[in-house]
Design an enzyme around this catalytic site. Structure first.
Site, PDB file in Angstrom:
ATOM      1  N   SER A 136     -11.933  22.140 -32.021  1.00  0.00           N
ATOM      2  CA  SER A 136     -10.614  21.802 -32.558  1.00  0.00           C
ATOM      3  C   SER A 136     -10.360  22.585 -33.847  1.00  0.00           C
ATOM      4  O   SER A 136     -10.477  23.809 -33.862  1.00  0.00           O
ATOM      5  CB  SER A 136     -10.522  20.287 -32.782  1.00  0.00           C
ATOM      6  OG  SER A 136      -9.209  19.875 -33.040  1.00  0.00           O
ATOM      7  N   ASP A 290      -7.426  18.103 -21.634  1.00  0.00           N
ATOM      8  CA  ASP A 290      -6.975  18.208 -23.026  1.00  0.00           C
ATOM      9  C   ASP A 290      -5.468  18.439 -23.075  1.00  0.00           C
ATOM     10  O   ASP A 290      -4.956  19.448 -22.589  1.00  0.00           O
ATOM     11  CB  ASP A 290      -7.704  19.366 -23.715  1.00  0.00           C
ATOM     12  CG  ASP A 290      -7.554  19.369 -25.230  1.00  0.00           C
ATOM     13  OD1 ASP A 290      -6.594  18.775 -25.736  1.00  0.00           O
ATOM     14  OD2 ASP A 290      -8.410  19.986 -25.894  1.00  0.00           O
ATOM     15  N   HIS A 319      -8.800  15.681 -25.349  1.00  0.00           N
ATOM     16  CA  HIS A 319      -9.253  16.513 -26.461  1.00  0.00           C
ATOM     17  C   HIS A 319     -10.504  15.945 -27.135  1.00  0.00           C
ATOM     18  O   HIS A 319     -11.391  16.698 -27.537  1.00  0.00           O
ATOM     19  CB  HIS A 319      -8.123  16.658 -27.491  1.00  0.00           C
ATOM     20  CG  HIS A 319      -8.446  17.564 -28.620  1.00  0.00           C
ATOM     21  ND1 HIS A 319      -8.696  18.910 -28.451  1.00  0.00           N
ATOM     22  CD2 HIS A 319      -8.574  17.325 -29.965  1.00  0.00           C
ATOM     23  CE1 HIS A 319      -8.968  19.469 -29.625  1.00  0.00           C
ATOM     24  NE2 HIS A 319      -8.909  18.528 -30.552  1.00  0.00           N
TER      25      HIS A 319
END
Length: 365
Positions: A136, A290, A319
């Site tokens: 991320s 995601d 995610h």
């Protein structure tokens, strides 16, 4: 965070957007011992509201007997600029005024964070990073570093991240900032300013971190009368309250803007040209479910980073799978490590077995 150290840079730190921090402090944790030739460094880049305590938030990958074992590696994780856990951020004292920055904290970017890491790296005498890994926001940092210093990182592992933050992702972040802005306390110069707005922002974020199917299992409706509160309602409120116990709205606001700043092609002739500068052996992992960082963004990274390997992860967590699917991530990395030792680039078919495992889901808060 008992193992946290503080690095102090007592000189002006110029920022990409034109501002300056009079000085910089970075809170970090280092696990294990650095060997004599600096060949055992694992640099972990944390995500949005993460911290330097990587053995806590990624305990499935970091620790004794785990993939990244401090008895074998020197593992370092640094709290990013703007965050809440000891590095220079909005609640820090501005040495020029003697007061906390609050709303006057300058605009920072992914590149600023990476540049601050490099100050610490030089201070620690680290000349080579064996593996740089992040998911991320952490992955955004890792790929930026691999581009800005191609000779520094030997192995690069990118999970659920991107080369340029999407309009979709920016829209999610702006919606969260709007929640903070409508909190009537937000304009105050106080550590708790905007905290209720941040709770609402976190609830919005959770929707993007998970997905329809996740909520259908973990927050499934029960036989409830109209006098009962739906599980999804209590979950959203719980997540907001939980974050408010450990974070502040100023850092949340600033770091959402940091994520938006991700664009490795800025000033480098475009994203594709920039990714072509990466020299590290690279594994890119994307999560099929995601919604925030769709898997096509990781496919793009793998396509344009020379020699990169791509692995799709089958997870119901969306995610957040990059924080939860520790067994699957460990297996993928171990297979990839085996092939890079042989100087062979593993193709997608080698990872087919990973996708055929039973799909399971348990509740996580």
């Amino acid at each position: 965070m008992l193992n946290t150290s503080i690095f102090k840079h007592h000189a002006p730190f110029k920022l990409e957007a034109g501002g300056v921090l009079p000085e910089v402090e970075l809170a970090y944790q280092a696990l294990g011992q650095l060997n004599t030739d600096c060949s055992n460094v694992i640099w972990v880049c944390h995500a949005f509201t993460g911290s330097q305590d990587v053995a806590d938030w990624w305990q499935g990958l970091v620790g004794k007997g785990k993939l990244f074992d401090p008895e074998q590696y020197f593992i370092i994780c640094v709290n990013v600029l703007g965050s809440h856990y000891g590095s220079t951020g909005p609640l820090s004292i501005n040495p020029e005024t003697g007061e906390p920055y609050f709303h006057t904290f300058p605009t920072i970017t992914i590149r600023d964070i990476v540049n601050s890491f490099d100050l610490l790296r030089e201070h620690l005498g680290i000349s080579k990073i064996k593996t740089c890994v992040g998911g991320s926001l952490g992955g955004q940092q890792a790929v930026e570093w691999a581009i800005s210093q191609p000779e520094l990182i030997e192995n690069l592992i990118l999970i659920a991240t991107n080369a340029q933050h999407s309009p979709w992702g920016i829209a999610f972040n702006e919606s969260q900032r709007m929640s903070i802005e409508v909190d009537p306390t937000w304009k105050e110069s106080h550590p708790l300013a905007g905290i209720n707005g941040m709770k609402a922002a976190r609830a919005t974020a959770l929707i993007s971190y998970r997905n329809y199917e996740t909520y259908g299992v973990t927050q499934a409706r029960r036989e409830e009368g109209l006098d009962k509160t739906y599980r999804a309602v209590t979950y959203q409120r719980y997540q907001g309250e939980k974050l408010a116990q450990r974070f502040n709205a100023f850092s949340y606001y600033v770091l959402s803007q940091v994520m938006d700043s991700q664009d490795v092609g800025r000033g480098r002739g475009g994203v594709i040209n920039a990714l072509g500068q990466v020299k590290a052996k690279t594994l890119v992992m994307g999560i099929k479910s995601d919604a925030l960082f769709p898997i096509n963004e990781q496919e793009f990274l793998a396509k344009h980073i020379p020699g990169a390997t791509f692995q799709a992860l089958d997870s119901l967590y969306g995610h957040d799978g990059f924080l939860i699917e520790n067994e699957l991530i460990t297996k993928a990395i171990k297979i990839w490590q085996k092939f890079i030792k042989l100087d062979v680039n593993p193709m997608y078919s080698f990872f087919k077995a990973l996708e055929d495992r039973p799909r399971t889901l348990v509740a996580h808060d």
